[in-house]
Design a protein around this motif. Sequence first.
Motif, PDB file in Angstrom:
ATOM      1  N   LYS A  84       3.166 -94.542 -18.033  1.00 51.95           N
ATOM      2  CA  LYS A  84       2.344 -93.930 -19.272  1.00 51.95           C
ATOM      3  C   LYS A  84       1.588 -94.763 -19.575  1.00 51.95           C
ATOM      4  O   LYS A  84       0.568 -94.834 -20.056  1.00 51.95           O
ATOM      5  CB  LYS A  84       3.237 -92.914 -19.890  1.00 51.95           C
ATOM      6  CG  LYS A  84       4.007 -91.590 -19.316  1.00 51.95           C
ATOM      7  CD  LYS A  84       4.672 -91.048 -20.320  1.00 51.95           C
ATOM      8  CE  LYS A  84       5.546 -89.933 -19.757  1.00 51.95           C
ATOM      9  NZ  LYS A  84       6.394 -89.033 -20.299  1.00 51.95           N
ATOM     10  N   THR A  85       2.199 -95.907 -19.826  1.00 51.44           N
ATOM     11  CA  THR A  85       1.466 -97.101 -20.902  1.00 51.44           C
ATOM     12  C   THR A  85       0.677 -97.527 -19.915  1.00 51.44           C
ATOM     13  O   THR A  85      -0.520 -98.067 -20.249  1.00 51.44           O
ATOM     14  CB  THR A  85       2.422 -97.885 -21.240  1.00 51.44           C
ATOM     15  OG1 THR A  85       3.537 -97.397 -22.204  1.00 51.44           O
ATOM     16  CG2 THR A  85       1.903 -99.171 -22.130  1.00 51.44           C
ATOM     17  N   VAL A  86       0.865 -98.101 -18.652  1.00 49.13           N
ATOM     18  CA  VAL A  86      -0.296 -98.692 -17.729  1.00 49.13           C
ATOM     19  C   VAL A  86      -1.392 -97.511 -17.786  1.00 49.13           C
ATOM     20  O   VAL A  86      -2.592 -97.966 -17.705  1.00 49.13           O
ATOM     21  CB  VAL A  86       0.467 -98.620 -16.424  1.00 49.13           C
ATOM     22  CG1 VAL A  86      -0.736 -98.755 -15.271  1.00 49.13           C
ATOM     23  CG2 VAL A  86       1.403 -99.835 -16.315  1.00 49.13           C
ATOM     24  N   TYR A  87      -1.161 -96.315 -17.676  1.00 45.14           N
ATOM     25  CA  TYR A  87      -2.391 -95.428 -17.415  1.00 45.14           C
ATOM     26  C   TYR A  87      -3.084 -95.277 -18.805  1.00 45.14           C
ATOM     27  O   TYR A  87      -4.227 -95.481 -18.900  1.00 45.14           O
ATOM     28  CB  TYR A  87      -1.512 -93.996 -17.513  1.00 45.14           C
ATOM     29  CG  TYR A  87      -2.730 -92.820 -17.603  1.00 45.14           C
ATOM     30  CD1 TYR A  87      -3.605 -92.372 -16.790  1.00 45.14           C
ATOM     31  CD2 TYR A  87      -2.510 -91.994 -19.101  1.00 45.14           C
ATOM     32  CE1 TYR A  87      -4.308 -91.282 -16.923  1.00 45.14           C
ATOM     33  CE2 TYR A  87      -3.233 -90.793 -19.200  1.00 45.14           C
ATOM     34  CZ  TYR A  87      -4.284 -90.707 -18.214  1.00 45.14           C
ATOM     35  OH  TYR A  87      -5.128 -89.781 -18.332  1.00 45.14           O
ATOM     36  N   ALA A  88      -2.247 -95.461 -20.097  1.00 39.91           N
ATOM     37  CA  ALA A  88      -2.879 -95.385 -21.375  1.00 39.91           C
ATOM     38  C   ALA A  88      -3.740 -96.669 -21.469  1.00 39.91           C
ATOM     39  O   ALA A  88      -5.031 -96.809 -21.975  1.00 39.91           O
ATOM     40  CB  ALA A  88      -1.890 -95.362 -22.572  1.00 39.91           C
ATOM     41  N   ILE A  89      -3.097 -98.132 -21.133  1.00 39.29           N
ATOM     42  CA  ILE A  89      -3.817 -99.212 -21.229  1.00 39.29           C
ATOM     43  C   ILE A  89      -5.193 -99.194 -20.480  1.00 39.29           C
ATOM     44  O   ILE A  89      -6.445 -99.540 -20.790  1.00 39.29           O
ATOM     45  CB  ILE A  89      -3.240-100.451 -20.902  1.00 39.29           C
ATOM     46  CG1 ILE A  89      -1.849-100.591 -21.807  1.00 39.29           C
ATOM     47  CG2 ILE A  89      -3.760-101.826 -20.679  1.00 39.29           C
ATOM     48  CD1 ILE A  89      -1.046-101.476 -21.546  1.00 39.29           C
ATOM     49  N   ILE A  90      -5.184 -98.612 -19.235  1.00 36.62           N
ATOM     50  CA  ILE A  90      -6.344 -98.707 -18.276  1.00 36.62           C
ATOM     51  C   ILE A  90      -7.478 -97.896 -18.766  1.00 36.62           C
ATOM     52  O   ILE A  90      -8.437 -98.030 -18.805  1.00 36.62           O
ATOM     53  CB  ILE A  90      -5.850 -98.281 -16.786  1.00 36.62           C
ATOM     54  CG1 ILE A  90      -5.133 -99.240 -16.091  1.00 36.62           C
ATOM     55  CG2 ILE A  90      -7.135 -97.946 -15.916  1.00 36.62           C
ATOM     56  CD1 ILE A  90      -4.501 -99.027 -14.954  1.00 36.62           C
ATOM     57  N   LEU A  91      -6.885 -96.640 -19.418  1.00 33.41           N
ATOM     58  CA  LEU A  91      -7.884 -95.786 -19.959  1.00 33.41           C
ATOM     59  C   LEU A  91      -8.490 -96.361 -21.203  1.00 33.41           C
ATOM     60  O   LEU A  91      -9.789 -96.187 -21.451  1.00 33.41           O
ATOM     61  CB  LEU A  91      -7.078 -94.459 -20.330  1.00 33.41           C
ATOM     62  CG  LEU A  91      -8.066 -93.263 -20.586  1.00 33.41           C
ATOM     63  CD1 LEU A  91      -8.818 -92.672 -19.486  1.00 33.41           C
ATOM     64  CD2 LEU A  91      -7.001 -91.990 -20.916  1.00 33.41           C
ATOM     65  N   ALA A  92      -7.575 -96.798 -21.916  1.00 31.09           N
ATOM     66  CA  ALA A  92      -8.274 -97.365 -23.223  1.00 31.09           C
ATOM     67  C   ALA A  92      -9.315 -98.670 -23.080  1.00 31.09           C
ATOM     68  O   ALA A  92     -10.322 -98.620 -23.480  1.00 31.09           O
ATOM     69  CB  ALA A  92      -7.082 -97.915 -24.035  1.00 31.09           C
ATOM     70  N   SER A  93      -8.927 -99.389 -22.080  1.00 29.08           N
ATOM     71  CA  SER A  93      -9.671-100.500 -21.659  1.00 29.08           C
ATOM     72  C   SER A  93     -11.105-100.249 -21.141  1.00 29.08           C
ATOM     73  O   SER A  93     -12.057-100.584 -21.429  1.00 29.08           O
ATOM     74  CB  SER A  93      -8.853-101.422 -20.687  1.00 29.08           C
ATOM     75  OG  SER A  93      -7.519-101.923 -21.074  1.00 29.08           O
ATOM     76  N   VAL A  94     -11.012 -99.143 -20.361  1.00 30.44           N
ATOM     77  CA  VAL A  94     -12.368 -98.607 -19.669  1.00 30.44           C
ATOM     78  C   VAL A  94     -13.094 -97.959 -20.790  1.00 30.44           C
ATOM     79  O   VAL A  94     -14.200 -98.077 -21.004  1.00 30.44           O
ATOM     80  CB  VAL A  94     -11.920 -97.784 -18.510  1.00 30.44           C
ATOM     81  CG1 VAL A  94     -13.301 -97.252 -18.096  1.00 30.44           C
ATOM     82  CG2 VAL A  94     -11.295 -98.527 -17.204  1.00 30.44           C
ATOM     83  N   GLY A  95     -12.513 -97.152 -21.722  1.00 31.97           N
ATOM     84  CA  GLY A  95     -12.969 -96.103 -22.627  1.00 31.97           C
ATOM     85  C   GLY A  95     -13.732 -97.240 -23.623  1.00 31.97           C
ATOM     86  O   GLY A  95     -14.979 -96.810 -24.097  1.00 31.97           O
TER      87      GLY A  95
END
Length: 312
Positions: A84-95
């Motif tokens: 879940k954290t990998v998903y969150a980090i990628i989403l935040a980085s792109v966002g």
Amino acid sequence: MLNPTIGRTVKEYLLVTLGILSYVLAWCIFLIPNNLIGGGVSGISAIIHYATRGWVGVGTSYFVINALLLAVALKVLGFGFGGKTVYAIILASVGVDVFPGLMPAQFIQDFSIANGKLLATILGGVLSGVGIGLAMTNGGSTGGTDIVALIINKYRNITPGKVILTIDVVVIGSSLIIPSYDASGALIPLSGRIATAAYGFILIAVNSYVLDLYLAGSKQSVQVLIFSDKYKEVADAIAFGMDRGVSIISAEGWYTKAPKQIVMVVARKNDLNVLLRNVKAIDPKAFISVASVMGVYGQGFDTIKGKNTIEK
């Protein structure tokens, strides 16, 4: 019907997504346009962004630093957290890198810059605190010091907000000695960096307070006593339909002298409405008592942290 485990996982990922969206909007609308900084990895990324005159995106630094921290978290907190954290980090980085280009400049000017840095700091702190809390309560994290806070909180009764606050003070203090440039490319003088650091301290104070407030509310538990002649059906619905622990207590109605069975359930407060609806669907005449509890420790709830020693 959807498998309860799959349904729960989908719900958690949706809530993590909502939390990350709140976090990203805080930075894109309120903080970055005002050249503000925060703590942790986001603060470090913002400092790098301002020091390089915008050449290095906030999302780029954010992703690289978090990738290193995540390697440690995978070992300590487990792969369920890591996913879940990998998903969150990628989403935040792109966002963080994509959203600024999608927002009209006039909207940012009127809604954020024109209202002053103090209001932007407070609103950004509230929005990011809620986002971090929403992600953390569903097994994810926005990365950075959140990961460090969760690792420490796993072994010690230290709130994540206090851990994050301590680290953030160090990060914001470092911004005083690192050159910074505004959106036009002009060098910000020392007096300006001091003011930015002051706003940064206000930001982390608001962020930490909102985070602890959110986490405290999400962990509230209730004890429910259900008096029903259909106690077996009620207990089955809670135990197998909601996947919650149930206990049956034998009692006696003092007026009727008739034996009674009481269904006792300890659950999170956010599960209460679903539980009550399920009970009423089975037995509309059921008598239900709900009481708040100070703390619940054991499987499915909090753990008692600290050394396993017996005081004599």
